[in-house]
Motif scaffolding. Structure first.
Motif, PDB file in Angstrom:
ATOM      1  N   THR A  54       0.834  -1.157  -0.019  1.00 10.07           N
ATOM      2  CA  THR A  54      -0.226  -0.107   0.014  1.00 10.07           C
ATOM      3  C   THR A  54       0.979   1.098  -0.100  1.00 10.07           C
ATOM      4  O   THR A  54       2.276   1.378   0.497  1.00 10.07           O
ATOM      5  CB  THR A  54      -0.911   0.097   1.155  1.00 10.07           C
ATOM      6  N   GLN A  55       0.331   2.224  -0.497  1.00 12.60           N
ATOM      7  CA  GLN A  55       1.136   3.746  -0.703  1.00 12.60           C
ATOM      8  C   GLN A  55       0.221   4.618   0.140  1.00 12.60           C
ATOM      9  O   GLN A  55      -0.984   4.618   0.350  1.00 12.60           O
ATOM     10  CB  GLN A  55       0.905   4.287  -1.957  1.00 12.60           C
ATOM     11  N   VAL A  56       1.074   5.029   1.317  1.00  9.11           N
ATOM     12  CA  VAL A  56       0.394   6.022   2.085  1.00  9.11           C
ATOM     13  C   VAL A  56      -0.038   7.288   1.438  1.00  9.11           C
ATOM     14  O   VAL A  56       0.772   8.109   0.882  1.00  9.11           O
ATOM     15  CB  VAL A  56       1.413   6.200   3.298  1.00  9.11           C
ATOM     16  N   ALA A  57      -1.470   7.510   1.361  1.00 11.05           N
ATOM     17  CA  ALA A  57      -1.965   8.792   0.532  1.00 11.05           C
ATOM     18  C   ALA A  57      -1.836  10.045   1.593  1.00 11.05           C
ATOM     19  O   ALA A  57      -1.525  11.009   1.066  1.00 11.05           O
ATOM     20  CB  ALA A  57      -3.204   8.252   0.189  1.00 11.05           C
ATOM     21  N   GLU A  80      -4.144   2.470  -1.598  1.00 12.72           N
ATOM     22  CA  GLU A  80      -3.725   3.606  -0.947  1.00 12.72           C
ATOM     23  C   GLU A  80      -4.089   3.347   0.642  1.00 12.72           C
ATOM     24  O   GLU A  80      -4.881   2.542   0.907  1.00 12.72           O
ATOM     25  CB  GLU A  80      -4.339   4.672  -1.303  1.00 12.72           C
ATOM     26  N   SER A  81      -3.466   4.094   1.563  1.00  9.94           N
ATOM     27  CA  SER A  81      -3.856   3.912   2.962  1.00  9.94           C
ATOM     28  C   SER A  81      -3.800   5.483   3.451  1.00  9.94           C
ATOM     29  O   SER A  81      -3.239   6.410   3.107  1.00  9.94           O
ATOM     30  CB  SER A  81      -2.881   3.065   3.926  1.00  9.94           C
ATOM     31  N   LEU A 181     -18.497  -2.199  -0.580  1.00  6.64           N
ATOM     32  CA  LEU A 181     -19.520  -1.336  -1.176  1.00  6.64           C
ATOM     33  C   LEU A 181     -20.090  -2.143  -2.419  1.00  6.64           C
ATOM     34  O   LEU A 181     -19.629  -3.020  -2.987  1.00  6.64           O
ATOM     35  CB  LEU A 181     -18.690  -0.015  -1.483  1.00  6.64           C
ATOM     36  N   ALA A 182     -21.171  -1.391  -2.749  1.00  2.12           N
ATOM     37  CA  ALA A 182     -21.977  -1.928  -3.790  1.00  2.12           C
ATOM     38  C   ALA A 182     -21.220  -1.784  -5.062  1.00  2.12           C
ATOM     39  O   ALA A 182     -21.424  -2.756  -6.070  1.00  2.12           O
ATOM     40  CB  ALA A 182     -23.057  -1.248  -3.968  1.00  2.12           C
ATOM     41  N   ASP A 183     -20.313  -0.949  -5.406  1.00  5.16           N
ATOM     42  CA  ASP A 183     -19.611  -0.915  -6.600  1.00  5.16           C
ATOM     43  C   ASP A 183     -18.166  -1.715  -6.645  1.00  5.16           C
ATOM     44  O   ASP A 183     -17.433  -1.587  -7.393  1.00  5.16           O
ATOM     45  CB  ASP A 183     -19.436   0.650  -6.963  1.00  5.16           C
ATOM     46  N   GLY A 184     -18.219  -2.602  -5.497  1.00  4.52           N
ATOM     47  CA  GLY A 184     -17.117  -3.513  -5.435  1.00  4.52           C
ATOM     48  C   GLY A 184     -15.926  -3.136  -4.714  1.00  4.52           C
ATOM     49  O   GLY A 184     -14.954  -3.842  -4.321  1.00  4.52           O
ATOM     50  N   ARG A 185     -15.706  -1.890  -4.311  1.00  6.17           N
ATOM     51  CA  ARG A 185     -14.384  -1.324  -3.475  1.00  6.17           C
ATOM     52  C   ARG A 185     -14.874  -2.074  -2.016  1.00  6.17           C
ATOM     53  O   ARG A 185     -15.654  -2.249  -1.632  1.00  6.17           O
ATOM     54  CB  ARG A 185     -14.656   0.249  -3.305  1.00  6.17           C
ATOM     55  N   THR A 186     -13.497  -2.073  -1.573  1.00  2.09           N
ATOM     56  CA  THR A 186     -13.379  -2.786  -0.160  1.00  2.09           C
ATOM     57  C   THR A 186     -12.540  -1.554   0.521  1.00  2.09           C
ATOM     58  O   THR A 186     -11.476  -1.089   0.262  1.00  2.09           O
ATOM     59  CB  THR A 186     -12.725  -3.946  -0.037  1.00  2.09           C
ATOM     60  N   ILE A 187     -13.126  -1.428   2.072  1.00  2.00           N
ATOM     61  CA  ILE A 187     -12.450  -0.459   2.847  1.00  2.00           C
ATOM     62  C   ILE A 187     -12.151  -1.448   4.112  1.00  2.00           C
ATOM     63  O   ILE A 187     -12.843  -2.138   4.574  1.00  2.00           O
ATOM     64  CB  ILE A 187     -13.290   0.517   3.345  1.00  2.00           C
ATOM     65  N   VAL A 204      -6.024   5.132  13.879  1.00  6.66           N
ATOM     66  CA  VAL A 204      -6.838   4.432  12.914  1.00  6.66           C
ATOM     67  C   VAL A 204      -6.039   4.686  11.478  1.00  6.66           C
ATOM     68  O   VAL A 204      -5.683   5.901  10.882  1.00  6.66           O
ATOM     69  CB  VAL A 204      -8.184   4.908  12.616  1.00  6.66           C
ATOM     70  N   THR A 205      -5.977   3.362  10.775  1.00  8.53           N
ATOM     71  CA  THR A 205      -5.582   3.506   9.251  1.00  8.53           C
ATOM     72  C   THR A 205      -6.600   2.684   8.542  1.00  8.53           C
ATOM     73  O   THR A 205      -7.105   1.601   8.689  1.00  8.53           O
ATOM     74  CB  THR A 205      -4.201   2.531   9.301  1.00  8.53           C
ATOM     75  N   ILE A 206      -6.845   3.556   7.485  1.00 10.99           N
ATOM     76  CA  ILE A 206      -7.961   2.919   6.485  1.00 10.99           C
ATOM     77  C   ILE A 206      -7.206   2.616   5.262  1.00 10.99           C
ATOM     78  O   ILE A 206      -6.593   3.427   4.646  1.00 10.99           O
ATOM     79  CB  ILE A 206      -8.998   4.008   6.401  1.00 10.99           C
ATOM     80  N   PHE A 207      -7.528   1.509   4.713  1.00 16.50           N
ATOM     81  CA  PHE A 207      -6.923   0.738   3.563  1.00 16.50           C
ATOM     82  C   PHE A 207      -8.000   0.509   2.520  1.00 16.50           C
ATOM     83  O   PHE A 207      -8.990   0.366   2.922  1.00 16.50           O
ATOM     84  CB  PHE A 207      -6.247  -0.449   3.762  1.00 16.50           C
ATOM     85  N   SER A 208      -7.741   0.678   1.364  1.00 20.93           N
ATOM     86  CA  SER A 208      -8.419  -0.029   0.214  1.00 20.93           C
ATOM     87  C   SER A 208      -7.777  -0.989  -0.536  1.00 20.93           C
ATOM     88  O   SER A 208      -6.832  -0.571  -1.549  1.00 20.93           O
ATOM     89  CB  SER A 208      -8.752   1.114  -0.788  1.00 20.93           C
TER      90      SER A 208
END
Length: 242
Positions: A54-57, A80-81, A181-187, A204-208
């Motif tokens: 992951t890349q830290v955004a 990204e994260s 998510l409904a569009d297929g993305r994951t969080i 908190v760290t949030i990843f996709s």
């Protein structure tokens, strides 16, 4: 000047040699249970690991921002994260409505791991399930919490299970929130905060990252399945004894 000296010769003598050892096995266990791992809820049968590229955004201080969604502004893109420090205003429970707002998408499934949750968490999750903004919910919480806070747990769990949610108390100290998510993305959100109100500094760290989402969902689903099997076996034993 008013202090008086202690006459140590008048103090009682403790017969150390006559003291008996304490038999720890005879001590009362909490909730009437024995000190064995299994009695405190299911646990993982092995540790796990996944390597995510992951890349830290962004790195954000959200401790003074009232809205979690305003602090994030946007969700991380795939790979990204986003790293946040929160405190006094936000909890992990606030992230679920923030994801709904920022994604403008229905959450098809949500997986939560938390040590504890609040009455408000339970009410919010039930409302999201009723509204259809969250299609399906699975919650892992601490077995200890389920026993020491029955006024919260016993009120919220039937309400959630009545809406198709899964709630499993295990040996849990993890704090995670997963959303598909409904569009297929994951969080995937990993952090130190529980879903209930946070009155301390937390991170908190949030990843996709689909692989990270699948990794956490896999072990969480195993715990749910193991608990369901154990409950079914217990009910069978009760049926036989009856």
């Amino acid at each position: 000047n008013t202090l008086k000296a202690i006459d140590i010769h008048k103090l009682a003598t403790l017969d150390v040699a006559g003291l008996k050892g304490i038999d720890a096995e005879r001590l009362a266990a909490p909730f009437g249970e024995q000190y064995a791992t299994a009695t405190y809820g299911n646990q993982l049968d092995a540790d796990g690991m996944v390597r995510a590229q992951t890349q830290v955004a962004r790195m954000l201080d959200a401790s003074t921002v009232k809205s979690f969604a305003a602090a994030l502004d946007k969700l991380p893109g795939e790979g990204e994260s986003v790293h946040l420090v929160i405190g006094f205003r936000h909890s992990m429970g606030d992230l679920l409505p923030a994801i709904l707002r920022l994604s403008n998408q229905r959450i098809e499934e949500a997986h939560i791991a938390t040590l504890t949750f609040s009455r408000q968490n339970g009410a919010d999750w039930a409302a999201m399930l009723d509204a259809g903004s969250v299609g399906w919910l699975a919650v892992i919480c601490s077995h200890y919490f389920s026993k020491t806070s029955p006024q919260i747990y016993d009120a919220a769990v039937p309400m959630l299970r009545g809406r198709g949610a899964i709630v499993t108390p295990v040996r849990c100290h993890a704090k995670l929130l997963l959303c598909k998510l409904a569009d297929g993305r994951t969080i995937t959100a990993e952090g130190s905060a529980n879903t209930r109100s946070a009155k301390t500094v937390e991170q908190v760290t949030i990843f996709s990252d689909p692989a990270l989402y699948a990794f956490h969902r896999n072990w969480m689903e195993k715990l749910h399945a193991a608990a369901a099997q154990a409950e079914a076996a217990a009910q069978d034993r009760e049926g036989v004894s009856a």
